[in-house]
Design a protein around this motif. Structure first.
Motif, short mmCIF file in Angstrom:
data_model
loop_
_atom_site.label_atom_id
_atom_site.label_comp_id
_atom_site.label_asym_id
_atom_site.label_seq_id
_atom_site.Cartn_x
_atom_site.Cartn_y
_atom_site.Cartn_z
N ALA A 112 0.83 -1.20 0.00
CA ALA A 112 0.00 0.00 0.00
C ALA A 112 0.87 1.25 0.00
CB ALA A 112 -0.94 -0.02 1.20
N ALA A 113 1.91 1.25 0.84
CA ALA A 113 2.81 2.40 0.90
C ALA A 113 3.61 2.55 -0.39
CB ALA A 113 3.75 2.27 2.09
N ALA A 114 4.06 1.42 -0.94
CA ALA A 114 4.85 1.46 -2.18
C ALA A 114 3.99 1.96 -3.34
CB ALA A 114 5.40 0.08 -2.48
N ARG A 115 2.74 1.54 -3.37
CA ARG A 115 1.84 2.00 -4.44
C ARG A 115 1.57 3.49 -4.31
NH1 ARG A 115 -2.33 -1.76 -3.99
NH2 ARG A 115 -3.30 -0.38 -2.48
N ALA A 116 1.38 3.96 -3.08
CA ALA A 116 1.12 5.38 -2.85
C ALA A 116 2.32 6.25 -3.25
CB ALA A 116 0.77 5.62 -1.38
N SER A 117 3.52 5.68 -3.13
CA SER A 117 4.72 6.44 -3.48
C SER A 117 5.04 6.38 -4.97
CB SER A 117 5.92 5.90 -2.70
OG SER A 117 6.31 4.61 -3.18
N GLY A 118 4.25 5.62 -5.72
CA GLY A 118 4.47 5.51 -7.16
C GLY A 118 5.35 4.36 -7.59
N THR A 119 5.75 3.52 -6.65
CA THR A 119 6.59 2.38 -7.00
C THR A 119 5.83 1.36 -7.86
OG1 THR A 119 7.86 2.67 -4.96
CG2 THR A 119 8.04 0.53 -6.06
N TYR A 120 4.54 1.22 -7.58
CA TYR A 120 3.68 0.33 -8.36
C TYR A 120 2.54 1.15 -8.97
CZ TYR A 120 6.03 -3.62 -6.14
OH TYR A 120 6.97 -4.52 -5.72
N PRO A 121 1.94 0.67 -10.05
CA PRO A 121 0.80 1.39 -10.66
C PRO A 121 -0.39 1.45 -9.71
CG PRO A 121 1.64 -0.36 -12.12
CD PRO A 121 2.30 -0.56 -10.80
N ASP A 122 -1.22 2.48 -9.87
CA ASP A 122 -2.39 2.64 -9.01
C ASP A 122 -3.32 1.44 -9.06
OD1 ASP A 122 -1.52 5.15 -8.28
OD2 ASP A 122 -2.78 6.22 -9.70
N TRP A 123 -3.38 0.77 -10.21
CA TRP A 123 -4.33 -0.33 -10.37
C TRP A 123 -3.84 -1.66 -9.82
CZ3 TRP A 123 -1.79 -4.06 -12.97
CH2 TRP A 123 -0.79 -3.68 -13.87
N TYR A 124 -2.56 -1.73 -9.43
CA TYR A 124 -1.98 -3.02 -9.05
C TYR A 124 -2.47 -3.44 -7.67
CZ TYR A 124 1.46 -6.58 -7.87
OH TYR A 124 2.07 -7.76 -7.49
N ARG A 125 -2.87 -4.70 -7.54
CA ARG A 125 -3.29 -5.27 -6.27
C ARG A 125 -2.58 -6.60 -6.03
NH1 ARG A 125 -4.70 -0.89 -6.36
NH2 ARG A 125 -6.68 0.09 -5.70
N LEU A 126 -2.39 -6.95 -4.76
CA LEU A 126 -1.75 -8.22 -4.40
C LEU A 126 -2.80 -9.32 -4.41
CD1 LEU A 126 0.88 -9.56 -3.46
CD2 LEU A 126 0.20 -9.07 -1.10
N ALA A 127 -2.66 -10.25 -5.34
CA ALA A 127 -3.62 -11.34 -5.46
C ALA A 127 -3.37 -12.39 -4.37
CB ALA A 127 -3.52 -12.00 -6.83
N PRO A 128 -4.34 -12.66 -3.49
CA PRO A 128 -4.15 -13.69 -2.47
C PRO A 128 -3.88 -15.05 -3.13
CG PRO A 128 -6.11 -12.38 -2.01
CD PRO A 128 -5.67 -12.03 -3.39
N CYS A 129 -3.06 -15.85 -2.45
CA CYS A 129 -2.72 -17.16 -2.99
C CYS A 129 -2.58 -18.18 -1.87
CB CYS A 129 -1.39 -17.07 -3.76
SG CYS A 129 -0.81 -18.66 -4.41
N PRO A 130 -3.23 -19.33 -1.97
CA PRO A 130 -3.03 -20.38 -0.96
C PRO A 130 -1.57 -20.83 -0.96
CG PRO A 130 -4.94 -20.85 -2.36
CD PRO A 130 -4.20 -19.72 -3.01
N VAL A 131 -1.08 -21.13 0.22
CA VAL A 131 0.26 -21.70 0.38
C VAL A 131 0.09 -23.17 0.77
CG1 VAL A 131 2.40 -21.62 1.71
CG2 VAL A 131 1.32 -19.49 0.94
N ASP A 132 0.72 -24.04 0.00
CA ASP A 132 0.51 -25.47 0.18
C ASP A 132 1.42 -26.10 1.23
OD1 ASP A 132 -1.38 -25.88 -2.18
OD2 ASP A 132 0.33 -24.95 -3.16
N ARG A 133 2.56 -25.47 1.45
CA ARG A 133 3.52 -26.05 2.41
C ARG A 133 4.25 -24.93 3.12
NH1 ARG A 133 8.74 -29.82 0.72
NH2 ARG A 133 9.67 -29.99 2.80
N ILE A 134 4.29 -25.01 4.44
CA ILE A 134 4.99 -24.00 5.25
C ILE A 134 6.30 -24.60 5.76
CG2 ILE A 134 4.89 -22.64 7.36
CD1 ILE A 134 1.90 -22.34 6.89
N VAL A 135 7.37 -23.84 5.59
CA VAL A 135 8.68 -24.25 6.07
C VAL A 135 9.17 -23.26 7.11
CG1 VAL A 135 9.31 -25.47 3.94
CG2 VAL A 135 9.82 -23.02 4.17
N LYS A 136 10.22 -23.63 7.81
CA LYS A 136 10.79 -22.73 8.81
C LYS A 136 12.30 -22.76 8.71
CE LYS A 136 10.75 -26.15 12.57
NZ LYS A 136 10.39 -27.28 11.71
N ALA A 137 12.93 -21.76 9.30
CA ALA A 137 14.38 -21.69 9.28
C ALA A 137 14.97 -22.96 9.88
CB ALA A 137 14.86 -20.47 10.07
N GLY A 138 15.97 -23.49 9.19
CA GLY A 138 16.61 -24.73 9.62
C GLY A 138 16.10 -25.95 8.89
#
Length: 244
Positions: A112-138
């Motif tokens: 949201a902040a990056a879009r407001a600063s002009g880094t991304y186009p006004d129309w760009y949105r983050l499309a939600p996506c299911p994550v199938d596998r969660i990993v952790k450090a190590g």
């Protein structure tokens, strides 16, 4: 574009190889011997450009079965939903990244902040996506005849991880470190210089020959020199060199 006998870069925008959308990070295709794994997804803007790169490089799309995300910033994770829809890939991410990607959180990801600063186009949105596998450090992800170790790498973002292949001495570094020891210093709430310092110290203890960063140019030899350069600047209390 082939970088080594097992690694291609198929995406990269204004801060990278110029192979795909201006808003994409470097996206790597890795031949594990059993399948092709993608590391990071790009922004999701003009995905057909990366599909074209796959075709030009002779990489069969039906061999791409896994997508590993390094963090939830839009240039790295915004295309996850597109890849999952197009190719049916298994999406893998660390816990904090997974939460933001699944919900499409544009505040925590700083979009949201990056879009407001002009880094991304006004129309760009983050499309939600299911994550199938969660990993952790190590964790170690075993894929074909190679493996990838999950390494916590906060600093540029609080949720970032890198993937290290000990068999190849290869570090898929996301936005942790770049050629010439440069960092990605930004002014978003999820950035921490103290965490960045600790991350670089941790990465400096790895045996790195090949460095595949999230932007800029990959190093297929002496990649550890870039990590050492960044570590040295921190050790001398010098301000880091930044790609942005």
């Amino acid at each position: 574009m082939r970088l080594t006998d097992r690694v291609w870069v198929i995406g990269g925008g204004g801060l990278g190889y110029g192979l795909s959308s201006h808003y994409d990070c470097n996206v790597y295709a890795v031949d594990t011997g059993a399948q092709i794994v993608l590391i990071d997804a790009g922004s999701g803007i003009e995905p057909e450009l990366m599909l074209r790169r796959l075709e030009e490089d002779g990489i069969p799309s039906d061999k791409i079965r896994t997508l590993l995300l390094t963090h939830a910033h839009a240039d790295h994770a915004g295309g996850a939903a597109e890849w999952r829809s197009l190719l049916g890939v298994e999406v893998v991410a660390a816990e904090y990244t997974a939460g933001m990607v699944e919900s499409g959180d544009e505040v925590l990801t700083s979009l949201a902040a990056a879009r407001a600063s002009g880094t991304y186009p006004d129309w760009y949105r983050l499309a939600p996506c299911p994550v199938d596998r969660i990993v952790k450090a190590g964790d170690t992800i075993r894929l074909g005849d190679m493996s990838l170790r999950v390494i916590a790498a906060p600093g540029h973002s609080f949720d970032m991880v890198c993937y290290y292949c000990p068999e190849w001495k290869a570090l898929f570094a996301a936005d942790a470190v770049f050629a010439e020891g440069k960092l990605a210093v930004i002014g978003t709430p999820d950035f921490s210089m103290d965490d960045y310092r600790e991350t670089i110290a941790s990465l400096s203890r790895l045996d790195v020959e090949q460095l595949f960063p999230g932007h800029g140019t990959a190093l297929t030899g002496n990649g550890g020199g870039a990590v050492a350069a960044a570590h040295s600047r921190f050790g001398q209390s010098l301000p880091p060199l930044s790609i942005v």
